[in-house]
Design a protein around this motif. Structure first.
Motif, PDB file in Angstrom:
ATOM      1  N   GLY A 122      -5.229  -4.105  -1.739  1.00  0.00           N
ATOM      2  CA  GLY A 122      -4.589  -3.516  -0.568  1.00  0.00           C
ATOM      3  C   GLY A 122      -5.497  -3.339   0.629  1.00  0.00           C
ATOM      4  O   GLY A 122      -5.091  -2.770   1.651  1.00  0.00           O
ATOM      5  N   LYS A 123      -6.736  -3.833   0.535  1.00  0.00           N
ATOM      6  CA  LYS A 123      -7.688  -3.666   1.643  1.00  0.00           C
ATOM      7  C   LYS A 123      -7.210  -4.384   2.896  1.00  0.00           C
ATOM      8  O   LYS A 123      -7.154  -3.799   3.984  1.00  0.00           O
ATOM      9  N   LYS A 168      -7.007   0.965  -5.427  1.00  0.00           N
ATOM     10  CA  LYS A 168      -6.511   0.284  -6.622  1.00  0.00           C
ATOM     11  C   LYS A 168      -4.991   0.247  -6.572  1.00  0.00           C
ATOM     12  O   LYS A 168      -4.344   1.269  -6.351  1.00  0.00           O
ATOM     13  N   ASP A 169      -4.436  -0.949  -6.748  1.00  0.00           N
ATOM     14  CA  ASP A 169      -2.976  -1.119  -6.762  1.00  0.00           C
ATOM     15  C   ASP A 169      -2.321  -0.486  -5.536  1.00  0.00           C
ATOM     16  O   ASP A 169      -1.265   0.145  -5.625  1.00  0.00           O
ATOM     17  N   GLY A 170      -2.996  -0.631  -4.373  1.00  0.00           N
ATOM     18  CA  GLY A 170      -2.428  -0.154  -3.123  1.00  0.00           C
ATOM     19  C   GLY A 170      -2.584   1.327  -2.856  1.00  0.00           C
ATOM     20  O   GLY A 170      -2.057   1.826  -1.870  1.00  0.00           O
ATOM     21  N   ILE A 183       0.862  -1.185   0.000  1.00  0.00           N
ATOM     22  CA  ILE A 183       0.000   0.000   0.000  1.00  0.00           C
ATOM     23  C   ILE A 183       0.897   1.233   0.000  1.00  0.00           C
ATOM     24  O   ILE A 183       2.006   1.206   0.546  1.00  0.00           O
ATOM     25  N   PHE A 184       0.396   2.318  -0.600  1.00  0.00           N
ATOM     26  CA  PHE A 184       1.260   3.453  -0.870  1.00  0.00           C
ATOM     27  C   PHE A 184       0.546   4.763  -0.551  1.00  0.00           C
ATOM     28  O   PHE A 184      -0.442   5.114  -1.187  1.00  0.00           O
ATOM     29  N   ASP A 185       1.025   5.448   0.485  1.00  0.00           N
ATOM     30  CA  ASP A 185       0.512   6.755   0.896  1.00  0.00           C
ATOM     31  C   ASP A 185      -1.006   6.726   1.100  1.00  0.00           C
ATOM     32  O   ASP A 185      -1.724   7.613   0.643  1.00  0.00           O
ATOM     33  N   VAL A 186      -1.485   5.718   1.786  1.00  0.00           N
ATOM     34  CA  VAL A 186      -2.925   5.574   2.046  1.00  0.00           C
ATOM     35  C   VAL A 186      -3.331   6.461   3.214  1.00  0.00           C
ATOM     36  O   VAL A 186      -2.724   6.399   4.292  1.00  0.00           O
ATOM     37  N   SER A 187      -4.347   7.284   2.990  1.00  0.00           N
ATOM     38  CA  SER A 187      -4.856   8.167   4.039  1.00  0.00           C
ATOM     39  C   SER A 187      -6.378   8.191   4.012  1.00  0.00           C
ATOM     40  O   SER A 187      -6.976   8.290   2.943  1.00  0.00           O
ATOM     41  N   PHE A 188      -6.992   8.085   5.171  1.00  0.00           N
ATOM     42  CA  PHE A 188      -8.423   8.339   5.335  1.00  0.00           C
ATOM     43  C   PHE A 188      -8.715   8.395   6.828  1.00  0.00           C
ATOM     44  O   PHE A 188      -7.896   7.988   7.663  1.00  0.00           O
ATOM     45  N   GLU A 189      -9.868   8.929   7.168  1.00  0.00           N
ATOM     46  CA  GLU A 189     -10.300   8.940   8.560  1.00  0.00           C
ATOM     47  C   GLU A 189     -11.781   8.594   8.618  1.00  0.00           C
ATOM     48  O   GLU A 189     -12.518   8.809   7.659  1.00  0.00           O
ATOM     49  N   ILE A 190     -12.193   8.028   9.739  1.00  0.00           N
ATOM     50  CA  ILE A 190     -13.582   7.611   9.921  1.00  0.00           C
ATOM     51  C   ILE A 190     -14.108   8.258  11.189  1.00  0.00           C
ATOM     52  O   ILE A 190     -13.523   8.117  12.270  1.00  0.00           O
ATOM     53  N   LYS A 191     -15.212   8.968  11.036  1.00  0.00           N
ATOM     54  CA  LYS A 191     -15.786   9.698  12.159  1.00  0.00           C
ATOM     55  C   LYS A 191     -16.640   8.782  13.038  1.00  0.00           C
ATOM     56  O   LYS A 191     -17.081   7.717  12.602  1.00  0.00           O
ATOM     57  N   LYS A 192     -16.877   9.222  14.243  1.00  0.00           N
ATOM     58  CA  LYS A 192     -17.709   8.469  15.181  1.00  0.00           C
ATOM     59  C   LYS A 192     -19.105   8.271  14.592  1.00  0.00           C
ATOM     60  O   LYS A 192     -19.728   9.210  14.090  1.00  0.00           O
ATOM     61  N   GLY A 193     -19.592   7.045  14.628  1.00  0.00           N
ATOM     62  CA  GLY A 193     -20.923   6.721  14.139  1.00  0.00           C
ATOM     63  C   GLY A 193     -21.034   6.557  12.636  1.00  0.00           C
ATOM     64  O   GLY A 193     -22.135   6.383  12.107  1.00  0.00           O
TER      65      GLY A 193
END
Length: 312
Positions: free
Chosen positions: A41-42, A203-205, A19-29
């Motif tokens: 890459g999941k 896709k592709d990491g 995986i390459f430079d993967v960024s995300f955030e998940i909020k409460k709820g």
């Protein structure tokens, strides 16, 4: 408030794998969909979140805790459902549930019994004798039995029959209503579409798109299937239309077109000059959006091959 944070995470296994430079955030709820085919890459990302792998670069947090440095603490906060199941074969389902209850210091087993009943799971037999579907149900029960507020689910319905898949989706929607924060990794469009608030496509990491589910439903592009009354009407339309329509096969009298709302009036003006049997709208789906990021050769089904005069 972000419950799950993935910040510029890279794990390079060489030859384009990882995986390459993967960024995300998940909020409460929030239910966050992580969508991609096998090998995208999941699972690698999820294993980093569970503290099984240390990233080459980047940081990951759950409830503000570093997932690599605070692995043991995080496991008590999280309900984890792995994509690949591994159980001790020498145990029965009951013994494994008892083992997990001791690990999590659970004394009240009422929720566990409710989950067994909901998913129609018989835990009396040895795990090695269970079907793949029952093993998946056992994994679901043990992932949710301690009623965690954070859920990380990797291909959760793999191996479940259609009835249990639908039941699982209903269950996730109930968990969402209770304010749970959920990461749902899947390649099944229907379960992502039915449950998720936001969706990341990998896709592709690399994360190649991030979209709100409601945004897809409000999509202004529409697809239409048009059948003309005769081949002559079809030819007349093709000869005069201002739209670019690729002609793939001769002797056809159907077209499929993607249009924005502002182009609709122009289409209907052109169609008023020919005879048409029907016009039907084709619903834009999550799969359509997803496939924009993946190469796909459109195949023609037997039913479409038998339609006289079609363009696809």
């Amino acid at each position: 408030m972000s419950v799950i944070e993935v910040k510029h995470v890279t794990k390079d296994y060489g030859q384009g794998r990882g995986i390459f430079d993967v960024s995300f955030e998940i909020k409460k709820g929030e239910v966050f969909g992580f969508l991609g085919p096998n090998g995208a890459g999941k699972t690698t990302t999820i294993r980093h979140l569970m503290g099984f792998i240390q990233p080459d670069e980047g940081e990951l947090y759950i409830n503000g805790k570093d997932t690599w440095k605070s692995t043991a603490l995080i496991k008590h906060d999280v309900g984890y459902l792995p994509g690949e199941l591994a159980f001790p074969d020498y145990m029965t389902g009951d013994q494994f549930i008892e083992f997990m209850a001791e690990e999590r210091h659970i004394s009240d087993m009422s929720r566990t019994e409710e989950l067994k009943k909901l998913f129609e799971l018989d835990t009396s037999e040895e795990i090695k004798e269970m079907s793949l579907g029952d093993k998946r149900k056992l994994a679901v029960v043990t992932a949710f039995m301690h009623n965690p507020n954070v859920l990380i689910l990797d291909e959760p319905t793999s191996g479940l029959d259609p009835v249990m898949q639908e039941r699982f989706i209903e269950f996730i929607l109930n968990e969402k209503a209770d304010g749970k924060t959920i990461l749902l990794s899947s390649h099944i469009f229907s379960e992502v579409d039915a449950t998720c608030d936001r969706i990341a496509i990998i896709k592709d990491g690399m994360v190649v798109s991030m979209i709100e589910a409601d945004q897809l439903k409000r999509n202004t592009h529409k697809a239409f299937k048009i059948e003309f009354s005769s081949f002559e009407d079809y030819e007349k339309f093709l000869g005069k239309t201002a739209f670019a329509i690729p002609v793939k096969r001769p002797n056809q009298n159907q077209v499929k077109m993607n249009l924005t709302d502002e182009k609709m009036q122009q289409l209907f003006t052109e169609l008023s000059e020919v005879n048409v049997n029907f016009i039907s709208e084709i619903k834009f789906t999550l799969e359509d959006y997803f496939m924009d990021f993946y190469d796909r050769k459109k195949s023609v089904s037997d039913g479409e091959e038998n339609l006289q005069y079609g363009i696809y």
